[in-house]
Design an enzyme around this catalytic site. Structure first.
Site, PDB file in Angstrom:
ATOM      1  N   HIS A  82     -11.793  -5.812   8.683  1.00  0.00           N
ATOM      2  CA  HIS A  82     -11.976  -5.553   7.172  1.00  0.00           C
ATOM      3  C   HIS A  82     -13.432  -4.899   7.223  1.00  0.00           C
ATOM      4  CE1 HIS A  82      -8.574  -8.301   6.394  1.00  0.00           C
ATOM      5  NE2 HIS A  82      -9.118  -7.980   5.118  1.00  0.00           N
ATOM      6  N   GLU A 141       0.897  -1.229  -0.045  1.00  0.00           N
ATOM      7  CA  GLU A 141       0.061   0.083  -0.029  1.00  0.00           C
ATOM      8  C   GLU A 141       0.923   1.470   0.131  1.00  0.00           C
ATOM      9  OE1 GLU A 141      -1.126  -2.829   1.503  1.00  0.00           O
ATOM     10  OE2 GLU A 141      -2.883  -2.967   0.686  1.00  0.00           O
TER      11      GLU A 141
END
Lengths: 324, 319
Positions: free
Chosen positions: A129, A60
């Site tokens: 998540h 990321e």
């Protein structure tokens, strides 16, 4: 007008902007060959090729940092985070680099980048998540934070985001890709930083956005059956925040609730309520209430998860409470 | 390298040294705020490196950036003004010591989150690759930055995508006060490039001529092969990590030993030995620098503070 899904609307916006401007390219995990983990970029790899639809490593910092760098030197990258939860791995870039580089170097360059990210609960993905951490990102001056609640807004706002010379975090909701709505035919954009009335009403104001809009619209229908007409203000952009339609509506109804999916503490609702008290105190007829997520990490079990997320009956109850 | 360029490198090294010595005085007088990290001792690194670039090659570095700014062609006036937080600084006084950039000189900052600028450097190269040019991004960082995840994500991406980046590790042997072998699994930083199948080498950073040669070779490789390269440059900072450094982690003897290898002294000896410039000529340059630095201090002190209209300026490109 065509009736299309949120997924199709976002996909159309991306494609139209890629066709319009060769500086626009996409990078992210599984955006290319796979077609996007939520299938938003399905077919893009074949149409635009690997130069414009770049599959990245699962890294990321490289994705968002790389997008920032490419944006600084004149391209218009759209970085996709598979979920906003993975954005925490790149927090430095999202909140500490992209929003500050322009200011810190005296306006020498800008960061015309869009980060698309999926957030939200309701899909039984477990605590790490399933978050809706929008308020965290909206805290930082220099970042633009957008989160649409309808396909038409998603398309128009995303096109504006791609054309903007500022870094835009574009937050989509994991359970809303199949939501359908009327979308204007042909070319249109919706300006960033503008709230809007999604449903007119006279009895109370519901301030919300994204998933909260979907829930609030349903609650408003039920309330209407009981003769209560809720006016729904959709924020659409969390930063910069446009309070005008909120205040205008509140000055008419004198009662309000705020509906958000994130946690109540230090959240979007806290900000909206404070601003109403600061800017329209004389119009307050009842304490303004917040409907938000329970203060727990989201559990996997479906019943527990749904119990933690804000629901239509919670909104109806809060609306009735402020009308007492 | 011709005489003119060699003399230019000497001039830049002395300018960096004198500018920072004056900067340290102004810091102690409270005229410069925040953190300030001096480059003294490391001047040969960026001087030799940046002398080897084409003007179209981008430079990005960490917070020890005053020297890099000078080497990129930013004036002593602007560097001093930025240190004093004045509106005439290249970042209009809003960046300070650690955030000096001038994109017209292809100097892209001055970045103060350790390792944070490495993926951004990769991004410059992504942008240039996408645009179809063969510009190179020169990304400088310290040995300490090679232990953080950003470094590894950036190097991996650079090699996987064939990005034109010259990764330059300035190994000054301490990450703040922690010696390299106390923080890094390998003390030869260039070995880390091996894990990414990236070409690499190591060079003596106290000798500006050697740095220049190594940099020129690395840049040639990147330009022609279209692949990244990691260059480790061995150096030593003569001053503390920043202005507030008690220096408990190294001995005075060690510092003294390195100071005997002063890069400016080494270069003076080289220029004399090669009969390029005699001591008298170089003393003339020193005197010229002295005047330039004095003028820079006067310029910076006389420059206006940023106006209050600057407080909200440049947050967003669009309103």
């Amino acid at each position: 007008m065509a009736r299309i899904t949120m997924r199709e609307a976002i996909s159309q916006a991306l494609m139209e902007e890629m066709d319009r401007d060769p500086a626009v390219f996409i990078l992210g995990e599984e955006v290319g060959v796979w077609g996007g983990t939520y299938a938003v970029t399905k077919g893009f790899y074949d149409k635009y090729g690997p130069e414009r639809v770049k599959d990245t490593p699962i890294a990321e910092n490289a994705i968002i940092g790389g997008a920032i760098g490419a944006a600084m030197v004149g391209q218009r990258p759209i970085a996709e985070l598979m979920t906003i939860n993975f954005g925490f791995s790149a927090m430095d870039y999202i909140v500490n680099q992209a929003p500050k580089l322009r200011y810190m170097f005296g306006g020498q360059f800008s960061v015309p980048m869009v980060i698309r990210a999926v957030g939200g609960g309701g899909r039984q993905l477990g605590a790490t998540h399933s978050q809706t951490p929008d308020a965290i990102f909206a805290h930082f001056p220099g970042l633009v934070v957008v989160s649409p609640g309808t396909p038409a807004d998603a398309k128009g706002l995303l096109k504006s985001a791609i054309r903007s010379n500022d870094p835009v975090l574009f937050l989509e909701h994991a359970t809303m890709y199949q939501v359908r709505g009327e979308v204007p035919d042909g070319e249109y954009t919706i300006p960033l930083g503008k709230s809007t009335i999604q449903r007119p009403g006279k009895d109370l104001t519901i301030v919300t956005y994204c998933k909260g809009l979907e829930l609030s619209m349903k609650a408003a229908e039920d309330l209407a059956k009981e003769g209560i007409e809720a006016e729904i203000v959709d924020l659409r952009t969390l930063r910069p925040l446009d309070m005008e339609p909120v205040l205008e509506s509140f000055k008419k109804t004198n009662r309000a609730i705020v509906v958000e999916e994130g946690w109540k503490s230090y959240g979007v609702g806290a900000e909206i309520v404070s601003r109403i008290y600061e800017q329209a105190f004389d119009y307050v007829d009842a304490p303004i209430l917040r409907v938000a997520q329970k203060e727990v990490p989201l559990p996997y079990n479906r019943n527990l998860e749904q119990a933690a997320l804000p629901q239509v009956p919670d909104i109806i109850a809060a609306a009735k409470e402020v009308l007492k | 390298m011709d005489k003119e360029n060699l003399i230019q490198m000497y001039y830049e090294m002395v300018l960096i040294r004198r500018l920072e010595e004056r900067g340290a005085e102004l810091y102690q007088q409270g005229k410069i705020g925040g953190f300030m990290h001096l480059y003294i001792g490391q001047e040969a690194v960026s001087t030799g490196l940046i002398a080897a670039r084409e003007p179209r090659d981008r430079v990005i570095t960490a917070y020890r950036d005053h020297g890099v700014a000078i080497n990129c062609g930013i004036s002593a006036n602007e560097v001093m003004a930025e240190l004093l937080g004045k509106s005439t600084g290249m970042s209009k006084g809003k960046g300070g010591s650690m955030h000096m950039a001038d994109t017209s000189k292809n100097m892209w900052g001055g970045h103060a989150i350790v390792g944070g600028h490495l993926p951004i450097a990769a991004g410059f190269a992504i942008g240039d690759q996408y645009a179809g040019n063969d510009n190179i991004t020169i990304c400088m960082f310290g040995d300490g930055a090679t232990n953080i995840g950003y470094f590894h994500e950036a190097l991996n991406l650079a090699k996987t995508w064939n990005l034109r980046v010259l990764w330059v590790c300035e190994n000054n042997q301490y990450g703040m006060g922690t010696a390299v072998d106390r923080a890094s699994a390998v003390s030869e930083i260039r070995q880390k490039a091996e894990g990414y199948g990236m070409k690499n080498s190591r060079v003596d950073g106290m000798d500006v001529v050697k740095v220049h040669e190594a940099a020129a070779e690395a840049l040639k490789y990147i330009r022609t092969e279209g692949k990244p390269y990691l260059l480790e440059i061995m150096t030593y900072r003569f001053r503390g990590h920043s202005m507030g450094d008690p220096e408990r982690y190294r001995t005075q003897d060690e510092v003294k030993k390195w100071q005997e290898d002063d890069p400016i002294g080494i270069f003076r000896a080289y220029l004399a030995k090669k009969k390029i410039a005699l001591g008298n000529d170089l003393d003339g340059i020193d005197a010229q620098v002295e005047t330039e630095v004095q003028k820079a201090v006067e310029f910076a002190e006389a420059s206006p503070e940023p106006g209050m209209d600057q407080l909200f300026a440049d947050i967003y490109a669009e309103n």
